[in-house]
Write a protein that holds these residues in place. Sequence first.
Motif, PDB file in Angstrom:
ATOM      1  N   UNK A 235       0.821  -1.210   0.000  1.00 16.92           N
ATOM      2  CA  UNK A 235       0.000   0.000   0.000  1.00 16.92           C
ATOM      3  C   UNK A 235       0.858   1.265   0.000  1.00 16.92           C
ATOM      4  N   UNK A 236       1.795   1.355   0.938  1.00 16.24           N
ATOM      5  CA  UNK A 236       2.613   2.566   0.999  1.00 16.24           C
ATOM      6  C   UNK A 236       3.624   2.618  -0.140  1.00 16.24           C
ATOM      7  N   UNK A 237       4.036   1.440  -0.630  1.00 19.20           N
ATOM      8  CA  UNK A 237       4.933   1.410  -1.782  1.00 19.20           C
ATOM      9  C   UNK A 237       4.251   1.944  -3.030  1.00 19.20           C
ATOM     10  N   UNK A 238       3.022   1.495  -3.286  1.00 23.79           N
ATOM     11  CA  UNK A 238       2.293   1.973  -4.464  1.00 23.79           C
ATOM     12  C   UNK A 238       1.846   3.427  -4.278  1.00 23.79           C
ATOM     13  N   UNK A 239       1.560   3.823  -3.025  1.00 16.30           N
ATOM     14  CA  UNK A 239       1.199   5.218  -2.753  1.00 16.30           C
ATOM     15  C   UNK A 239       2.363   6.144  -3.103  1.00 16.30           C
ATOM     16  N   UNK A 240       3.565   5.774  -2.650  1.00 18.00           N
ATOM     17  CA  UNK A 240       4.750   6.594  -2.943  1.00 18.00           C
ATOM     18  C   UNK A 240       5.040   6.615  -4.439  1.00 18.00           C
ATOM     19  N   UNK A 241       4.867   5.460  -5.080  1.00 13.05           N
ATOM     20  CA  UNK A 241       5.139   5.360  -6.520  1.00 13.05           C
ATOM     21  C   UNK A 241       4.107   6.146  -7.322  1.00 13.05           C
ATOM     22  N   UNK A 242       2.851   6.127  -6.872  1.00 10.23           N
ATOM     23  CA  UNK A 242       1.793   6.857  -7.580  1.00 10.23           C
ATOM     24  C   UNK A 242       2.115   8.345  -7.656  1.00 10.23           C
ATOM     25  N   UNK A 243       2.717   8.883  -6.585  1.00 13.38           N
ATOM     26  CA  UNK A 243       3.023  10.307  -6.562  1.00 13.38           C
ATOM     27  C   UNK A 243       4.233  10.657  -7.426  1.00 13.38           C
ATOM     28  N   UNK A 244       4.967   9.629  -7.886  1.00 12.10           N
ATOM     29  CA  UNK A 244       6.025   9.875  -8.870  1.00 12.10           C
ATOM     30  C   UNK A 244       5.412  10.175 -10.233  1.00 12.10           C
ATOM     31  N   UNK A 245       4.278   9.542 -10.511  1.00  9.40           N
ATOM     32  CA  UNK A 245       3.657   9.645 -11.835  1.00  9.40           C
ATOM     33  C   UNK A 245       2.504  10.632 -11.902  1.00  9.40           C
ATOM     34  N   UNK A 246       1.919  10.971 -10.764  1.00  8.68           N
ATOM     35  CA  UNK A 246       0.654  11.704 -10.739  1.00  8.68           C
ATOM     36  C   UNK A 246       0.692  12.802  -9.699  1.00  8.68           C
ATOM     37  N   UNK A 247      -0.020  13.919  -9.908  1.00  5.62           N
ATOM     38  CA  UNK A 247      -0.109  14.962  -8.880  1.00  5.62           C
ATOM     39  C   UNK A 247      -0.748  14.423  -7.604  1.00  5.62           C
ATOM     40  N   UNK A 248      -0.298  14.934  -6.475  1.00  2.00           N
ATOM     41  CA  UNK A 248      -0.821  14.476  -5.181  1.00  2.00           C
ATOM     42  C   UNK A 248      -2.314  14.743  -5.060  1.00  2.00           C
ATOM     43  N   UNK A 249      -2.813  15.816  -5.683  1.00  2.00           N
ATOM     44  CA  UNK A 249      -4.239  16.134  -5.605  1.00  2.00           C
ATOM     45  C   UNK A 249      -5.091  15.038  -6.235  1.00  2.00           C
ATOM     46  N   UNK A 250      -4.614  14.443  -7.328  1.00  2.00           N
ATOM     47  CA  UNK A 250      -5.357  13.384  -7.999  1.00  2.00           C
ATOM     48  C   UNK A 250      -5.251  12.071  -7.228  1.00  2.00           C
ATOM     49  N   UNK A 251      -4.085  11.804  -6.660  1.00  2.00           N
ATOM     50  CA  UNK A 251      -3.914  10.595  -5.846  1.00  2.00           C
ATOM     51  C   UNK A 251      -4.870  10.629  -4.657  1.00  2.00           C
ATOM     52  N   UNK A 252      -4.956  11.784  -4.004  1.00  2.00           N
ATOM     53  CA  UNK A 252      -5.823  11.912  -2.828  1.00  2.00           C
ATOM     54  C   UNK A 252      -7.286  11.672  -3.182  1.00  2.00           C
ATOM     55  N   UNK A 253      -7.693  12.092  -4.392  1.00  2.00           N
ATOM     56  CA  UNK A 253      -9.081  11.891  -4.813  1.00  2.00           C
ATOM     57  C   UNK A 253      -9.405  10.413  -4.959  1.00  2.00           C
ATOM     58  N   UNK A 254      -8.486   9.636  -5.514  1.00  5.56           N
ATOM     59  CA  UNK A 254      -8.704   8.198  -5.674  1.00  5.56           C
ATOM     60  C   UNK A 254      -8.748   7.514  -4.306  1.00  5.56           C
ATOM     61  N   UNK A 255      -7.908   7.956  -3.377  1.00  7.60           N
ATOM     62  CA  UNK A 255      -7.879   7.335  -2.049  1.00  7.60           C
ATOM     63  C   UNK A 255      -9.176   7.561  -1.277  1.00  7.60           C
ATOM     64  N   UNK A 256      -9.965   8.550  -1.697  1.00  3.45           N
ATOM     65  CA  UNK A 256     -11.224   8.837  -1.007  1.00  3.45           C
ATOM     66  C   UNK A 256     -12.240   7.713  -1.164  1.00  3.45           C
TER      67      UNK A 256
END
Length: 321
Positions: A235-256
Amino acid sequence: MSAPSSNNMTGLLLALVTAVMWGLLPLALISVLQLMDSYTITMYRFLFAAVFVSLVLYNNKNIPTAIFKNKGLFKRLFFAAIFLSLNYILYLSSLYFVPAETAQMLIQMAPFMMLIGSVVFLKESFTRGQMVGSVVLISGLLLFFNQQFSQAGDIANDDFVTGFIIMLGASSTWAIYAILQKKMLNHFSSNQIMWFIYLFSSLFFLPLSAPADIGSLNIVALLLLLFCCANTLVAYGTFAKAMEYWPASKVSAVLAITPLLTVLFATIAESIWPHLFSAQELNSLAYIGACLVVTGSMLTALGNKILTKEKFRSLKRMVRL
């Protein structure tokens, strides 16, 4: 497929994996928590992830020794680890004052704080589509948790206020951790950052834990604990990796969408093992809210593609008619 489109798809898939793993986690924790306290479980989760990532980095000769030579970078990562650890402690502490369902509702402040922080501190763009998506997402979450709002009235006022303040702290510390981690991606890879955070977080929880309790677990509980540990790593590995490819604002929306996934997985688990799991019963408003959350999450993540300027103009013309 162009590079930006490829990055968007990769970021979306990684964020979805994070949401799925966090959605599954409560189901495994329910059983393990009956035999081991939460601090010990958390310590083992971080320790497992730290050892695994250490082996990977060592094998690739990529252990970031530069972290310990640069005081500025060390301080930022150290604070990221502290804030994540504080998030765990504050969240667990809030459960003494509010039920788990209410806590799950309140912790949804975290991804929105991360979204706001990414725009304010990371200067990420926030399009009209994302703005519309955020409004739909927040409205959906309010409807989805409508039963928890009614149950909150049954909680003693002092307890609810205390629980809310603690959960506000938990959400804030998680958002700060996420923003710090995003900034550190300019200096280290996601694996190197998480290695440091896993290591120091496991040391943070060590004095609060009882490692010897692992000897009292049966084989099923051990397997569930192992799943919790692997869950943290993925979970935290893919979370950190997601922010390499995508803005944090978009990552946070998916996590909702995480609480929706938890309810979905609990419903499936109850149908298979009714003696072990019980799913939350949702009313009609909650189902409508779930649909809005998914729609809002999609709009916030992909709003600039779904709601273009041309489509906005078309909507305005339709409204005028």
